[in-house]
Design an enzyme around this catalytic site. Structure first.
Site, mmCIF file in Angstrom:
data_model
loop_
_atom_site.group_PDB
_atom_site.id
_atom_site.type_symbol
_atom_site.label_atom_id
_atom_site.label_comp_id
_atom_site.label_asym_id
_atom_site.label_seq_id
_atom_site.Cartn_x
_atom_site.Cartn_y
_atom_site.Cartn_z
ATOM 1 N N GLN A 1 0.819 -1.208 0.000
ATOM 2 C CA GLN A 1 0.000 0.000 0.000
ATOM 3 C C GLN A 1 0.856 1.262 0.000
ATOM 4 O OE1 GLN A 1 -2.300 -2.470 -0.292
ATOM 5 N NE2 GLN A 1 -1.910 -2.890 1.828
ATOM 6 N N GLU B 1 -8.929 -1.416 -5.910
ATOM 7 C CA GLU B 1 -8.178 -2.423 -6.650
ATOM 8 C C GLU B 1 -6.745 -1.903 -6.785
ATOM 9 O OE1 GLU B 1 -6.199 -4.795 -8.774
ATOM 10 O OE2 GLU B 1 -6.735 -3.116 -10.086
ATOM 11 N N HIS B 2 -5.776 -2.752 -6.419
ATOM 12 C CA HIS B 2 -4.427 -2.283 -6.090
ATOM 13 C C HIS B 2 -3.475 -2.168 -7.284
ATOM 14 C CE1 HIS B 2 -1.118 -1.407 -3.593
ATOM 15 N NE2 HIS B 2 -1.031 -2.495 -2.866
ATOM 16 N N CYS B 3 -3.819 -2.694 -8.454
ATOM 17 C CA CYS B 3 -2.779 -2.877 -9.471
ATOM 18 C C CYS B 3 -2.185 -1.561 -9.958
ATOM 19 C CB CYS B 3 -3.296 -3.710 -10.641
ATOM 20 S SG CYS B 3 -4.435 -2.887 -11.753
ATOM 21 N N LEU C 1 -2.990 1.542 -8.178
ATOM 22 C CA LEU C 1 -3.206 2.540 -7.122
ATOM 23 C C LEU C 1 -2.579 2.085 -5.811
ATOM 24 C CD1 LEU C 1 -6.967 3.394 -7.784
ATOM 25 C CD2 LEU C 1 -5.015 4.895 -8.241
#
Length: 611
Positions: free
Chosen positions: A5, A328-330, A332
């Site tokens: 993160q 959604e982490h890809c 951000l």
């Protein structure tokens, strides 16, 4: 499976002159470490976790990797050539897509992260309409590049991730996923979408939030549109028709099912297009969580078909007006989303609406989004729903809240707040499990061109000495204080090294990936033995995966654990409070709860020691 993160920067000056993306091409490139430097750091980083024999075995393979004719030299040369290629922004340009888009397990709970916002006291519809109005205002500012570039300690930070906040959707693929987004060759410039997708009771509606002329709808219009969605959902959708369940599947399985869905009926392709191009999702829940932990859990993995986990941004608003976001982490990281959330929640919704030029235009255009399904597809929806419900139930979580401790408390004790809490985590882990273990902390590196995060490994010899002193009944307070301060100073120094790009893990990992992709071409046909050493395997086998998200506008931040015995530690450390959300697989729930108890005690004990 690291949750990078990104610990948010401190001492940030959010005001800067120039358009949003004005610094992107002038930011310095991520430095590519030398092979010798990364190998030396790798040995130093893994050493505290190894026995003497394991260290010796690891050192031998590192020496082989570094030989003039060794695999490391050939892989490093290939990476240096790639880094010097026209159009390449960073030697990490291929690393990030592989790291996030290459994962094949489910992203729901495993990769997506959440923030629980501070309570507003508003009703569900008022809160949801306000969040939509704020997000639309931010989008309009972003389109005109009026969001000021973030500057930290005088250094501009990359704003590239802001391009993925709106109309961005992860698309599942058989081997690797892709991203559908604006600001790309396929869709140059900002998104021209005017709609969002609203979920309620497993049904989806397309709701226009901008009029045909691009003017935002007023707050009253938005509230009326959201209310119409709720009225349309008086009866819950048939569970087998709630296609959002499919986004919880493992990626290759979802890719195959999505293709079946898309080709079964032409109208399904149109519905997918509406979802994927929507600015963002709003998920309205028909219940109020019993407590804060239940709210967090539902933000992380609640669904009942009421999510599209592939969407970059989904606002979730409960029946009592409590709200949060699932990301959604890809593309951000937490720092970018925190800036977005702070802008959203730092200004009252009516002011957002006024500044965006919103006006009353009547009930926004609204239409249900439905899929035509055959028996096989309906069975897959049911199966995905059941499997993910079981997966959520197999995850244990808890919250730990400190109302009498915060960053100011640590500063008054003359210690870095992050170092203080990381040392508390190590002491609590030692007492809960009887040993230290590999600990990951994400470090934001947005001062570099397209920078994201760096992987920091927390356990150092200084931390070992500190924990040993705390556990030694014969150690006096002065000894314990001395070892604490030495460990804290080392922690701060290592974090600064990571921010400077002087860290080994992602560099060595990318060399391994080059061997996988291009080994035959480069003459490195086998995986170098370094990647099978006790050092490499132990250093990356997380017992604790930690990340911080400091914002006065959020109560909790959270993500899933990263392995079968890992505790995910997501924390909000503010001047006057400290909140932690813990997650771990259910079979090891007991040690997590023990860790939580010891963490409470460790914070108090260390405060008293340093005072």
């Amino acid at each position: 499976m690291n949750n990078a993160q990104g610990s948010a920067p401190t001492a940030t000056d959010p005001t800067s002159s120039g358009p949003t993306f004005s610094h992107e091409n002038t930011l310095p490139r991520v430095p590519l470490p030398t092979l010798e430097a990364s190998c030396e750091r790798f040995l130093a980083w893994c050493a505290p976790l190894l026995t003497a024999d394991e260290r010796a075995a690891t050192e031998a393979e590192v020496a082989a990797f570094l030989r003039p004719d060794g695999a490391g030299r050939m892989l490093q040369a290939a990476l240096e050539a790639y880094d010097a290629t026209d159009g390449v922004h960073s030697w990490l340009d291929t690393f990030w897509p592989y790291r996030y888009l290459g994962r094949r397990d489910r992203i729901a709970l495993n990769a997506n992260f959440f923030f629980l916002f501070q309570d507003s006291g508003q009703s569900q519809l008022e809160r949801a309409a306000g969040l939509v109005a704020g997000a639309v205002h931010y989008k309009k500012q972003l389109d005109q590049e009026l969001i000021p570039p973030v500057v930290q300690r005088g250094r501009p930070q990359t704003m590239e991730q802001n391009k993925y906040l709106f109309s961005t959707t992860r698309i599942p693929g058989p081997q690797q996923d892709t991203v559908r987004a604006p600001y790309t060759e396929e869709q140059p410039g900002p998104s021209d979408a005017r709609h969002i997708v609203v979920f309620f009771r497993g049904a989806m509606h397309k709701l226009d939030v901008l009029g045909t002329d691009g003017v935002p709808h007023s707050l009253d219009d938005l509230e009326a549109g959201l209310n119409a969605v709720i009225k349309a959902g008086a009866e819950p959708a048939d569970a087998a028709s709630s296609v959002g369940h499919l986004t919880t599947m493992a990626r290759a399985e979802w890719a195959a099912t999505r293709e079946s869905l898309r080709t079964y009926d032409p109208r399904n392709a149109t519905t997918l297009d509406d979802i994927e191009t929507a600015l963002f999702c709003v998920c309205l829940e028909d219940f109020a969580p019993a407590d804060t932990q239940e709210a967090c859990d539902n933000l992380l993995h609640g669904d009942r078909g009421n999510r599209w986990f592939d969407k970059a941004v989904s606002f979730i608003v409960f029946a009592d007006g409590r709200a949060g976001i699932n990301v959604e982490h890809c593309e951000l990281d937490g720092t970018t989303v925190l800036s977005f959330v702070d802008a959203l929640l730092g200004t009252p919704a009516p002011e957002h609406s006024r500044l965006s030029g919103a006006r009353s235009q009547g009930l926004p255009a609204l239409e249900p989004l439905t899929f035509t399904l055959d028996d096989d597809l309906r069975a897959q929806v049911r199966s995905a729903a059941e499997a993910f419900a079981a997966y959520g139930e197999a995850t244990a979580t808890t919250t730990v809240s400190f109302d009498d401790f915060g960053a100011n408390t640590a500063k008054a004790l003359r210690v870095s707040p992050d170092a203080f809490v990381q040392l508390a985590y190590q002491l609590a882990h030692q007492r809960a499990k009887g040993h230290l273990g590999a600990t990951y902390e994400s470090i934001a590196t947005r001062q570099w061109r397209r920078g994201r995060t760096e992987a920091m490994r927390v356990v150092t010899p200084e931390i070992q000495a500190f924990v040993a002193a705390m556990e030694d009944p014969a150690a006096d307070p002065d000894t314990r204080r001395t070892t604490f301060r030495a460990a804290a100073e080392k922690h701060v120094a290592r974090a600064k090294e990571c921010q400077a790009g002087d860290a080994p893990e992602q560099h060595l990992w990318e060399l391994e990936l080059i061997q996988r992709r291009r080994g035959a071409e480069l003459g490195v046909t086998e995986q170098p033995a370094l990647y099978r050493t006790p050092g490499w395997l132990t250093m990356r086998d997380d017992y604790l995966s930690t990340s911080s998200a400091p914002s006065a506008h959020i109560q909790y931040f959270g993500f899933g654990s990263t392995s079968s015995r890992c505790i995910g530690v997501a924390y909000v450390l503010l001047p006057e409070r400290f909140n932690v959300y813990l997650s771990t697989p259910l079979p090891v729930a007991a040690p997590m709860h023990t860790f939580a108890d010891h963490l409470r005690a460790a914070v108090t004990e260390l405060r008293e020691l340093l005072a």
